[in-house]
Design a protein around this motif. Sequence first.
Motif, mmCIF file in Angstrom:
data_model
loop_
_atom_site.group_PDB
_atom_site.id
_atom_site.type_symbol
_atom_site.label_atom_id
_atom_site.label_comp_id
_atom_site.label_asym_id
_atom_site.label_seq_id
_atom_site.Cartn_x
_atom_site.Cartn_y
_atom_site.Cartn_z
ATOM 1 N N PRO A 53 2.250 6.511 -1.744
ATOM 2 C CA PRO A 53 0.843 6.663 -2.154
ATOM 3 C C PRO A 53 0.394 5.468 -2.981
ATOM 4 O O PRO A 53 1.123 4.977 -3.859
ATOM 5 C CB PRO A 53 0.855 7.943 -3.005
ATOM 6 C CG PRO A 53 2.125 8.638 -2.657
ATOM 7 C CD PRO A 53 3.107 7.581 -2.291
ATOM 8 N N ARG A 76 -6.183 1.968 -3.510
ATOM 9 C CA ARG A 76 -6.749 0.814 -2.814
ATOM 10 C C ARG A 76 -7.718 0.079 -3.734
ATOM 11 O O ARG A 76 -8.673 0.659 -4.244
ATOM 12 C CB ARG A 76 -7.462 1.272 -1.554
ATOM 13 C CG ARG A 76 -8.244 0.222 -0.802
ATOM 14 C CD ARG A 76 -7.371 -0.854 -0.201
ATOM 15 N NE ARG A 76 -6.407 -0.344 0.784
ATOM 16 C CZ ARG A 76 -5.553 -1.123 1.436
ATOM 17 N NH1 ARG A 76 -5.535 -2.426 1.195
ATOM 18 N NH2 ARG A 76 -4.699 -0.587 2.300
ATOM 19 N N ASP A 121 -5.305 7.135 -3.272
ATOM 20 C CA ASP A 121 -6.307 7.530 -2.286
ATOM 21 C C ASP A 121 -5.861 7.280 -0.848
ATOM 22 O O ASP A 121 -6.613 7.554 0.085
ATOM 23 C CB ASP A 121 -7.641 6.814 -2.544
ATOM 24 C CG ASP A 121 -7.482 5.322 -2.796
ATOM 25 O OD1 ASP A 121 -6.546 4.718 -2.240
ATOM 26 O OD2 ASP A 121 -8.296 4.758 -3.555
ATOM 27 N N GLU A 122 -4.633 6.741 -0.661
ATOM 28 C CA GLU A 122 -4.108 6.565 0.695
ATOM 29 C C GLU A 122 -2.620 6.272 0.600
ATOM 30 O O GLU A 122 -2.059 6.132 -0.487
ATOM 31 C CB GLU A 122 -4.818 5.439 1.431
ATOM 32 C CG GLU A 122 -4.610 4.061 0.827
ATOM 33 C CD GLU A 122 -5.275 2.974 1.641
ATOM 34 O OE1 GLU A 122 -4.571 2.384 2.508
ATOM 35 O OE2 GLU A 122 -6.477 2.709 1.408
ATOM 36 N N GLU A 123 -1.965 6.166 1.755
ATOM 37 C CA GLU A 123 -0.581 5.725 1.814
ATOM 38 C C GLU A 123 -0.530 4.353 2.465
ATOM 39 O O GLU A 123 -1.345 4.032 3.331
ATOM 40 C CB GLU A 123 0.286 6.715 2.607
ATOM 41 C CG GLU A 123 0.637 7.965 1.836
ATOM 42 C CD GLU A 123 1.775 8.739 2.499
ATOM 43 O OE1 GLU A 123 2.042 8.492 3.704
ATOM 44 O OE2 GLU A 123 2.393 9.568 1.823
#
Length: 737
Positions: free
Chosen positions: A500, A503, A538-540
């Motif tokens: 995780p 960004r 907020d993302e991987e």
Amino acid sequence: MTGAGRGTGWGHVVTVLELTGRPRTRDGIASHWTQVDGLRMHARVTTAAPDGAPDVVLLHGLGVSSRYMLPLARELAPHFRASVPDLPGFGHSDHPPAALDVPGLADALLAWIDAAGLTAPALVADSVGAQVGVAAMRRSPEAFGRAVLISPTVDRRGRNPVAQVGRLLRTGLHENPRLAVVLGRDYLACGARRALATAWHALAHPLEDDLSEIEVPVLVVRGGADAVVSQRWAEEVAETLPDGRLAVLPGRSHSLSYSAPGPLAAAIGPFLGGPPPGPDAPTTRQAADSISRFDSATVVLRAAATALHGNDLPALDAVPRPLGPLVESALTLVDALPAPVREQVHRLGRGSEAVPPAELHAVSAEAVARWMVAQYPRRSYPVAIVGSSSGALAHLAAALGAPFLPQTFLLPVARPDVDPDDPRGGMTAGIGPAELLLDANPEVALHHTHDPNQDRLSHARMTYFRLKRRRLGAAFTGFLTETLPPGATLLVADCRLRWPVTRLGDQHVFQFGASRGMPPEEFRSESEHRGWDVPPADEEAPEAEWGFDEALGDDLAALAAARGWRLRRVAFDEPAALSPLIADLYRWWYLRRGRPAQRLLVESFLLLDPHLALATGSVPYWSQFPVEPAADAVERYLDHADPFEEILLTLFPPGTQDVAVAPAKRWRDLLGRARRHGAFLGIDPDAFPRGPGSFGRFHRELAALPRVDPPAPLTLSELDVFLAERTSSDGPPVHWE
């Protein structure tokens, strides 16, 4: 000349010293005059830029004219349309009756911008010109798209004439001697009275009062030997700006625009929208000074390269080879020091590698790639490996006689002012330096990591910027093209570990924690226990140190197709997942060559040596880190493998007792699985997890083992036979494509 203030006296001197009459074009520079509020203002404009090139306004400092900025203008000319005005009272421009103060000069600049028909150009302002430029940006926020402040005056800690004269005299020792001619000519032209009055206005104008109101991105530039603009002041200016960053040119003085135009243009060009400076720019840092000597990718690269040269890896090959034994002995002596002193040695050692944040504009990923390929013998290879790092891959490369090129490398960045327990502060502090770095290296992605569990000691002095190549680049492409013949194999090492991240930009993510025995969810829960303020993910993304960024895969596939190479891929879920397979491969290979295969060598993180593994007839099993999951993995391997007569095991000393490290007793139990002899190699189990002496003793004790003749190299066809015979249940999933 006509216009206000041109009648007699100094006006006659100006007439003699300056070219007059119609606009002239010479050496790619054209003169233009523009009527501004009753005064005729002169500007020099470059003419060599291509159509559509960005507009840049260069603004001179105290007493000088546009002539002072011409060396920088010429450096920028191939990519920018540079306009260099003479402020009222200086150069060709008319002289107003009295010297204008900083706000008055700012108004004149804005009026000239409007009269010249420029729309939101970039501003590059030097010294006192920086004060004028900042005042103009505060008055008209939309006048400039972005700005560069070169050697911005006046340092608030020396805002008096005596201090400034002293600083100017000290900094003059580092200036280009030819600058004296320009200064003398321009100061004589503008007149001593006007120059002194303008200097007094500059001293009275506090630059810092305007900085917080500037809305556009601003790059502050300082020469490392500038006595007028201190490092402390330059940092304060950059930090006060809402969107500011700082670049330093080491060894340079105050008058960068004239004395160091090439390095200055290389430093500011990407920020202004120009191309990256490239590995041959005058500012480029040496590649060996831009990477960590004690990082997984660097050591795996060196391990593979030294094996192909037929050499071992004393002191991780991080120092000149003749010094290796001395360094290993010195590291052993450190173990005798008290624990707090050992920890301080660790901090100082890691901090000594760190690049100052303001010098990241000089780091070149392509220069690092050149250094990487230079480690290998230039000869024909049947196979090359490119992609994720893993100690097991170093052993595969040594067996196949193949070079290994890592996609990722660690750039250690100095960060003395952020607490290791403040990940959000660490992330924020890294944004400005990251922008400098990425402007200069558009071919990489930046993974900024912060691990207060494992890297506490390092974080006291540095932060971790890991750069992943998204394009092959000239150095990698050239090396592969030169060394792989048609029909060779290009093997992509694809570690699919993800993590995780937060960004921060198209090329920039922040990763809290790292793959060293504690999964991401445990880091998050541990943060609540420790009170860490962790930015939300907020993302991987591919894990910073080990994961493969598939963006590079397109270049690899295209190059393989163009050169007639066979493209293969080995995919694995975590770095050590290859280790059981490579250990079994070595055992199979040894037995196939009629060699004994009864010693298991369990390596740990940076403590590996492919050449010595072969030279001692050892079966290598690389363990990512001395943590509980790694101990479990070694135990599972021993459960399925035929018993070994001897097991030798080393442990990388992290320096602190983090929550995931397996104690020495856990590892000692694994040594009991040997039929005849099990022993630690190069470590003092009583000192673990501390004890930097392991870096020296591991190599010395491994090198002292009896030597055997290494087997004939493993061929790709033999590798395929082994893979066909080995079943998928023999270890963690590894996919060969």
